[in-house]
Motif scaffolding. Structure first.
Motif, PDB file in Angstrom:
ATOM      1  N   ASN A 177       4.409   3.810  -5.073  1.00 35.50           N
ATOM      2  CA  ASN A 177       2.977   3.549  -5.211  1.00 35.50           C
ATOM      3  C   ASN A 177       2.148   4.781  -4.858  1.00 35.50           C
ATOM      4  O   ASN A 177       1.073   5.004  -5.428  1.00 35.50           O
ATOM      5  CB  ASN A 177       2.566   2.359  -4.342  1.00 35.50           C
ATOM      6  CG  ASN A 177       2.949   1.034  -4.969  1.00 35.50           C
ATOM      7  OD1 ASN A 177       3.198   0.958  -6.176  1.00 35.50           O
ATOM      8  ND2 ASN A 177       3.006  -0.023  -4.169  1.00 35.50           N
ATOM      9  N   ALA A 178       2.645   5.590  -3.920  1.00 40.20           N
ATOM     10  CA  ALA A 178       1.950   6.837  -3.594  1.00 40.20           C
ATOM     11  C   ALA A 178       1.989   7.802  -4.780  1.00 40.20           C
ATOM     12  O   ALA A 178       0.999   8.474  -5.089  1.00 40.20           O
ATOM     13  CB  ALA A 178       2.575   7.476  -2.358  1.00 40.20           C
ATOM     14  N   THR A 179       3.136   7.862  -5.452  1.00 36.51           N
ATOM     15  CA  THR A 179       3.233   8.714  -6.643  1.00 36.51           C
ATOM     16  C   THR A 179       2.290   8.223  -7.728  1.00 36.51           C
ATOM     17  O   THR A 179       1.568   9.018  -8.358  1.00 36.51           O
ATOM     18  CB  THR A 179       4.672   8.744  -7.166  1.00 36.51           C
ATOM     19  OG1 THR A 179       5.514   9.410  -6.227  1.00 36.51           O
ATOM     20  CG2 THR A 179       4.749   9.468  -8.508  1.00 36.51           C
ATOM     21  N   LEU A 180       2.279   6.915  -7.984  1.00 36.61           N
ATOM     22  CA  LEU A 180       1.396   6.378  -9.017  1.00 36.61           C
ATOM     23  C   LEU A 180      -0.072   6.624  -8.686  1.00 36.61           C
ATOM     24  O   LEU A 180      -0.882   6.914  -9.578  1.00 36.61           O
ATOM     25  CB  LEU A 180       1.654   4.875  -9.200  1.00 36.61           C
ATOM     26  CG  LEU A 180       3.035   4.501  -9.738  1.00 36.61           C
ATOM     27  CD1 LEU A 180       3.166   2.985  -9.860  1.00 36.61           C
ATOM     28  CD2 LEU A 180       3.308   5.159 -11.088  1.00 36.61           C
ATOM     29  N   GLN A 181      -0.416   6.542  -7.397  1.00 38.28           N
ATOM     30  CA  GLN A 181      -1.791   6.822  -7.004  1.00 38.28           C
ATOM     31  C   GLN A 181      -2.147   8.286  -7.274  1.00 38.28           C
ATOM     32  O   GLN A 181      -3.252   8.603  -7.718  1.00 38.28           O
ATOM     33  CB  GLN A 181      -2.011   6.488  -5.525  1.00 38.28           C
ATOM     34  CG  GLN A 181      -3.447   6.599  -5.060  1.00 38.28           C
ATOM     35  CD  GLN A 181      -4.395   5.736  -5.871  1.00 38.28           C
ATOM     36  OE1 GLN A 181      -4.072   4.595  -6.214  1.00 38.28           O
ATOM     37  NE2 GLN A 181      -5.574   6.261  -6.199  1.00 38.28           N
ATOM     38  N   ARG A 182      -1.202   9.189  -7.015  1.00 33.23           N
ATOM     39  CA  ARG A 182      -1.438  10.606  -7.317  1.00 33.23           C
ATOM     40  C   ARG A 182      -1.648  10.803  -8.818  1.00 33.23           C
ATOM     41  O   ARG A 182      -2.555  11.538  -9.242  1.00 33.23           O
ATOM     42  CB  ARG A 182      -0.254  11.454  -6.845  1.00 33.23           C
ATOM     43  CG  ARG A 182      -0.376  12.920  -7.273  1.00 33.23           C
ATOM     44  CD  ARG A 182       0.776  13.765  -6.808  1.00 33.23           C
ATOM     45  NE  ARG A 182       2.050  13.419  -7.419  1.00 33.23           N
ATOM     46  CZ  ARG A 182       2.414  13.796  -8.652  1.00 33.23           C
ATOM     47  NH1 ARG A 182       1.579  14.500  -9.426  1.00 33.23           N
ATOM     48  NH2 ARG A 182       3.607  13.467  -9.133  1.00 33.23           N
ATOM     49  N   ARG A 235       0.838  -1.201   0.000  1.00 30.05           N
ATOM     50  CA  ARG A 235       0.000   0.000   0.000  1.00 30.05           C
ATOM     51  C   ARG A 235       0.875   1.253   0.000  1.00 30.05           C
ATOM     52  O   ARG A 235       1.958   1.270   0.585  1.00 30.05           O
ATOM     53  CB  ARG A 235      -0.936   0.020   1.203  1.00 30.05           C
ATOM     54  CG  ARG A 235      -2.025  -1.011   1.107  1.00 30.05           C
ATOM     55  CD  ARG A 235      -3.124  -0.831   2.132  1.00 30.05           C
ATOM     56  NE  ARG A 235      -4.152  -1.834   1.892  1.00 30.05           N
ATOM     57  CZ  ARG A 235      -5.125  -1.706   0.999  1.00 30.05           C
ATOM     58  NH1 ARG A 235      -5.200  -0.596   0.289  1.00 30.05           N
ATOM     59  NH2 ARG A 235      -6.013  -2.661   0.827  1.00 30.05           N
ATOM     60  N   PRO A 236       0.390   2.299  -0.681  1.00 26.26           N
ATOM     61  CA  PRO A 236       1.184   3.534  -0.756  1.00 26.26           C
ATOM     62  C   PRO A 236       1.299   4.228   0.590  1.00 26.26           C
ATOM     63  O   PRO A 236       0.436   4.096   1.453  1.00 26.26           O
ATOM     64  CB  PRO A 236       0.391   4.387  -1.751  1.00 26.26           C
ATOM     65  CG  PRO A 236      -1.009   3.860  -1.700  1.00 26.26           C
ATOM     66  CD  PRO A 236      -0.882   2.396  -1.424  1.00 26.26           C
ATOM     67  N   SER A 237       2.399   4.937   0.740  1.00 28.04           N
ATOM     68  CA  SER A 237       2.624   5.746   1.934  1.00 28.04           C
ATOM     69  C   SER A 237       3.281   7.046   1.515  1.00 28.04           C
ATOM     70  O   SER A 237       4.256   7.050   0.763  1.00 28.04           O
ATOM     71  CB  SER A 237       3.529   5.012   2.930  1.00 28.04           C
ATOM     72  OG  SER A 237       3.893   5.872   3.990  1.00 28.04           O
TER      73      SER A 237
END
Length: 325
Positions: free
Chosen positions: A288-293, A71-73
């Motif tokens: 993953n946080a960047t990709l979610q953004r 999961r993103p952080s």
């Protein structure tokens, strides 16, 4: 000397040579009546041809969903993230020979493309500046080793997430879904993988495309070369009959040759992920946080429209992330 001056100089040299020959008084040599010898163009360096009789693919490693990631952080804390900040730049492995994804802009000479921009967005979030990226040029066969040796922080290079690769490196969530297909010259009569029996097919070593070709069409002779640009060259020189890899990569080759076309149905799903050294969980969560953004703020849509829509069709929805924790 610019091109215009070079042409003038060549013309002057030719004129002087003609005058000199005329002043000698010798009769001109008779035209040659020989037919000459045809020499086939050389193959790219490190090209290798595997005949059908010895072609054999390795079985795919089985595992749970290989695209499931951490999961993103946005906490941006961890030893690997701290090391990048202390260095002041993100070291990214990619290939400048992947048109549309990572290539040299012919005007500026800088690297450009979909993968280049994905890497820049990671640097933006981590270092505050998308330009703080140091690129390391990697062949497809070198991606895993570069991550295992920690010579790069991440690999952003049309890298398919597979169970086998997950044994050696970690991945982000999927940032693009591609599909393996076939590229051939127009009017070649090749319309699918079945038509490649007894034909020569080009692919790049160290790719999932190579093993899949061995399994799906063992009656084809397979030429492996270092880069996809090499595959296009041997296709144009008629040294192979077709090329097979992901449609996203093939679309970049089509843009360089109007006589080439992608044909046949999709042979597989190829989920692209950012490659990350094994155990670098802080980097996985941050990427993953960047990709979610990118999915949520419209950046992914913008990058797809800029680089891929004209070649791959209307902008799809970004791949939905799958998490395992």
């Amino acid at each position: 000397m610019n091109r215009h001056r070079a042409r003038i100089a060549a013309a002057l040299i030719l004129g002087i040579s003609v005058l000199a020959a005329a002043g000698c008084g010798d009769a001109p040599a008779p035209p040659s009546t020989g037919q000459g010898d045809y020499t086939a163009p050389p193959l790219p360096a490190n090209a290798d041809l595997t005949p059908p009789s010895t072609a054999s693919g390795t079985a795919e490693t089985e595992c749970a969903d290989p695209t499931a990631s951490l999961r993103p952080s946005t906490a941006a804390q961890g030893p690997n993230l701290d090391a990048v900040r202390a260095r002041g730049r993100l070291v990214v492995g990619l290939d400048p020979g992947s048109n549309l994804f990572s290539f040299r802009d012919p005007i500026t000479g800088t690297l450009a493309g979909f993968d280049v921009d994905i890497a820049a967005e990671i640097a933006r979030d981590l270092l505050g500046d998308p330009g703080l990226v140091e690129y390391r040029i990697l062949g497809s066969a070198d991606r895993e080793k570069a991550l295992q040796d920690h010579t790069v922080d991440v690999v952003v290079k049309t890298m398919t997430i597979t169970c086998d690769r997950r044994e050696h490196v970690d991945f982000s969530t999927t940032y693009l879904m591609a599909h393996q297909r076939v590229l051939a010259l127009r009017d070649s009569g090749i319309g699918s993988m079945a038509d490649l029996a007894g034909k020569r097919v080009c692919t790049v070593g160290g790719t999932t495309s190579l093993d899949r070709l061995h399994r799906i069409q063992p009656q084809a002779a397979i030429m492996t070369v270092p880069t996809w640009a090499d595959c296009l060259v041997v296709l144009q020189q008629r040294q192979v009959d077709a090329v097979s890899t992901d449609d996203a990569v093939l679309a970049g080759l089509v843009e360089q040759d109007i006589y080439a076309e992608v044909t046949g149905p999709p042979l597989s799903d190829e989920p692209y992920g950012v490659g990350i050294p094994k155990g670098n969980d802080d980097m996985v969560r941050f990427v993953n946080a960047t990709l979610q953004r990118l999915r949520s703020d419209g950046t992914w849509d913008r990058l797809y429209r800029q680089w891929l829509e004209h070649a791959l069709g209307p902008t799809p929805e970004p791949p939905e992330p799958i998490y395992r924790d």
